[in-house]
Design a protein around this motif. Structure first.
Motif, mmCIF file in Angstrom:
data_model
loop_
_atom_site.group_PDB
_atom_site.id
_atom_site.type_symbol
_atom_site.label_atom_id
_atom_site.label_comp_id
_atom_site.label_asym_id
_atom_site.label_seq_id
_atom_site.Cartn_x
_atom_site.Cartn_y
_atom_site.Cartn_z
ATOM 1 N N ALA A 12 0.835 -1.203 0.000
ATOM 2 C CA ALA A 12 0.000 0.000 0.000
ATOM 3 C C ALA A 12 0.870 1.254 0.000
ATOM 4 O O ALA A 12 0.571 2.237 -0.700
ATOM 5 C CB ALA A 12 -0.927 -0.011 1.213
ATOM 6 N N PHE A 13 1.959 1.230 0.761
ATOM 7 C CA PHE A 13 2.884 2.371 0.744
ATOM 8 C C PHE A 13 3.597 2.475 -0.606
ATOM 9 O O PHE A 13 3.833 3.592 -1.096
ATOM 10 C CB PHE A 13 3.905 2.244 1.877
ATOM 11 N N ASP A 14 3.937 1.358 -1.219
ATOM 12 C CA ASP A 14 4.533 1.391 -2.563
ATOM 13 C C ASP A 14 3.628 2.144 -3.526
ATOM 14 O O ASP A 14 4.076 2.997 -4.303
ATOM 15 C CB ASP A 14 4.741 -0.029 -3.095
ATOM 16 N N HIS A 15 2.340 1.821 -3.478
ATOM 17 C CA HIS A 15 1.373 2.433 -4.394
ATOM 18 C C HIS A 15 1.208 3.924 -4.123
ATOM 19 O O HIS A 15 1.012 4.720 -5.052
ATOM 20 C CB HIS A 15 0.030 1.716 -4.271
ATOM 21 N N ALA A 16 1.293 4.298 -2.845
ATOM 22 C CA ALA A 16 1.052 5.696 -2.456
ATOM 23 C C ALA A 16 2.283 6.579 -2.599
ATOM 24 O O ALA A 16 2.172 7.807 -2.471
ATOM 25 C CB ALA A 16 0.561 5.743 -1.010
ATOM 26 N N ALA A 17 3.452 5.990 -2.845
ATOM 27 C CA ALA A 17 4.707 6.725 -2.750
ATOM 28 C C ALA A 17 4.759 7.955 -3.646
ATOM 29 O O ALA A 17 5.275 9.005 -3.247
ATOM 30 C CB ALA A 17 5.878 5.794 -3.069
ATOM 31 N N ARG A 18 4.235 7.837 -4.867
ATOM 32 C CA ARG A 18 4.360 8.941 -5.836
ATOM 33 C C ARG A 18 3.653 10.204 -5.367
ATOM 34 O O ARG A 18 4.098 11.321 -5.647
ATOM 35 C CB ARG A 18 3.805 8.493 -7.192
ATOM 36 N N ARG A 19 2.576 10.053 -4.607
ATOM 37 C CA ARG A 19 1.797 11.211 -4.167
ATOM 38 C C ARG A 19 1.964 11.529 -2.684
ATOM 39 O O ARG A 19 1.361 12.461 -2.181
ATOM 40 C CB ARG A 19 0.307 10.956 -4.460
ATOM 41 N N TYR A 20 2.787 10.759 -1.999
ATOM 42 C CA TYR A 20 2.852 10.856 -0.540
ATOM 43 C C TYR A 20 3.349 12.228 -0.073
ATOM 44 O O TYR A 20 2.772 12.843 0.828
ATOM 45 C CB TYR A 20 3.754 9.746 0.009
ATOM 46 N N ASP A 21 4.410 12.729 -0.670
ATOM 47 C CA ASP A 21 4.951 14.028 -0.258
ATOM 48 C C ASP A 21 3.945 15.145 -0.481
ATOM 49 O O ASP A 21 3.855 16.087 0.323
ATOM 50 C CB ASP A 21 6.239 14.330 -1.016
ATOM 51 N N LEU A 22 3.184 15.055 -1.570
ATOM 52 C CA LEU A 22 2.179 16.076 -1.854
ATOM 53 C C LEU A 22 1.099 16.091 -0.779
ATOM 54 O O LEU A 22 0.685 17.157 -0.299
ATOM 55 C CB LEU A 22 1.553 15.820 -3.225
ATOM 56 N N LEU A 23 0.658 14.909 -0.354
ATOM 57 C CA LEU A 23 -0.400 14.840 0.656
ATOM 58 C C LEU A 23 0.099 15.286 2.024
ATOM 59 O O LEU A 23 -0.617 15.982 2.754
ATOM 60 C CB LEU A 23 -0.958 13.421 0.729
ATOM 61 N N THR A 24 1.317 14.903 2.400
ATOM 62 C CA THR A 24 1.813 15.333 3.705
ATOM 63 C C THR A 24 2.096 16.835 3.738
ATOM 64 O O THR A 24 2.044 17.459 4.807
ATOM 65 C CB THR A 24 3.086 14.573 4.102
ATOM 66 N N ALA A 25 2.364 17.425 2.577
ATOM 67 C CA ALA A 25 2.667 18.852 2.523
ATOM 68 C C ALA A 25 1.478 19.709 2.932
ATOM 69 O O ALA A 25 1.654 20.855 3.372
ATOM 70 C CB ALA A 25 3.138 19.245 1.128
ATOM 71 N N VAL A 26 0.265 19.177 2.791
ATOM 72 C CA VAL A 26 -0.914 19.966 3.167
ATOM 73 C C VAL A 26 -1.239 19.826 4.648
ATOM 74 O O VAL A 26 -2.159 20.467 5.141
ATOM 75 C CB VAL A 26 -2.149 19.568 2.322
ATOM 76 N N ASN A 27 -0.492 19.002 5.379
ATOM 77 C CA ASN A 27 -0.673 18.852 6.821
ATOM 78 C C ASN A 27 0.101 19.969 7.515
ATOM 79 O O ASN A 27 1.329 19.992 7.485
ATOM 80 C CB ASN A 27 -0.148 17.486 7.272
ATOM 81 N N PRO A 28 -0.601 20.931 8.154
ATOM 82 C CA PRO A 28 0.106 22.051 8.786
ATOM 83 C C PRO A 28 1.112 21.556 9.830
ATOM 84 O O PRO A 28 0.779 20.795 10.722
ATOM 85 C CB PRO A 28 -1.026 22.841 9.458
#
Length: 240
Positions: A12-28
């Protein structure tokens, strides 16, 4: 409450890796809080002469936080997800940073002699936290430091409710939009299922760590995310 484990979670983390940094960036405060937790290791000399382990490094955001506080250290960054590790290793790093593909449960194969271990968002994702903590204790030099940056709820019903509201309102919709709904449902549920702060600090003490303290993080994550710091025994002991 269905959770992902071992190979299923790594996939599941393999699949999410490409977008992971983008999603965490919106976490204040996501990156600032990791840097705060890394500083709480209180590493001397900006890491000069130290060997550090970033256990569960993901895409390298925690590695960058550790490097910011200890730029002169040797850092070994480890993760079970090949996809996350590939994203991490592709970023620019100084020569002292290296990456190893391995699950936390196989820490013994990585070797020891670490002066400090940093583990961010790891322990609620492992099948046997006690075994991993025991391996971390063994990998540390006597008196070595551990900082665990983790979603560990205070035990208050209010903080539990805030976490669920944030997940239902933001985290789960964003995860579904990214095509990784299963992973982000796991994130929500794994936090609810994992230790509270008193339970996790007690777990550390049972595993032989000393000087255990739980330190809050600011903002909306107060009572939800903590840095738990501890030290290995001053004298090498056998793992119980």
């Amino acid at each position: 409450m269905t959770l992902l484990h071992d190979g299923e979670l790594s996939a599941a983390f393999d699949h999410a890796a490409r977008r992971y940094d983008l999603l965490t960036a919106v976490n204040p405060g996501y990156r600032a809080d990791l840097r705060r937790s890394a500083r709480r290791l209180r590493l001397p000399g900006r890491g000069r002469g130290l060997r550090l382990l970033d256990l569960g490094c993901g895409t390298g955001t925690s590695t960058a936080a550790l490097l910011a506080t200890a730029p002169h250290a040797e850092i070994v960054a480890v993760d079970a997800s090949a996809g996350m590790l590939e994203r991490a290793a592709a970023k620019p790093w100084p020569p002292g940073v290296s990456f190893v593909h391995a699950p936390a449960e196989e820490l013994a194969g990585i070797g020891g002699g670490f002066d400090a271990v940093f583990a961010a968002y790891l322990f609620r994702n492992v099948t046997d936290p006690d075994a991993v903590l025991a391996a971390v204790r063994t990998a540390l030099e006597p008196g070595g430091r551990l900082a665990v940056h983790e979603y560990t709820l205070s035990g208050s019903a209010a903080h539990r409710a805030v976490w669920t509201a944030v997940c239902r309102g933001i985290v789960l919709p964003a995860g579904r939009l990214a095509g990784d709904g299963g992973l982000y449902r796991h994130l929500w549920r794994s936090v609810l299922a994992f230790d509270t702060v008193p339970e996790f600090t007690a777990r550390l003490r049972r595993t032989g760590f000393r000087q255990v303290r739980a330190l809050p993080l600011p903002g909306w994550q107060t009572g939800i995310t903590h840095t738990v710091v501890a030290a290995a025994p001053d004298v090498r002991q056998e793992t119980p």
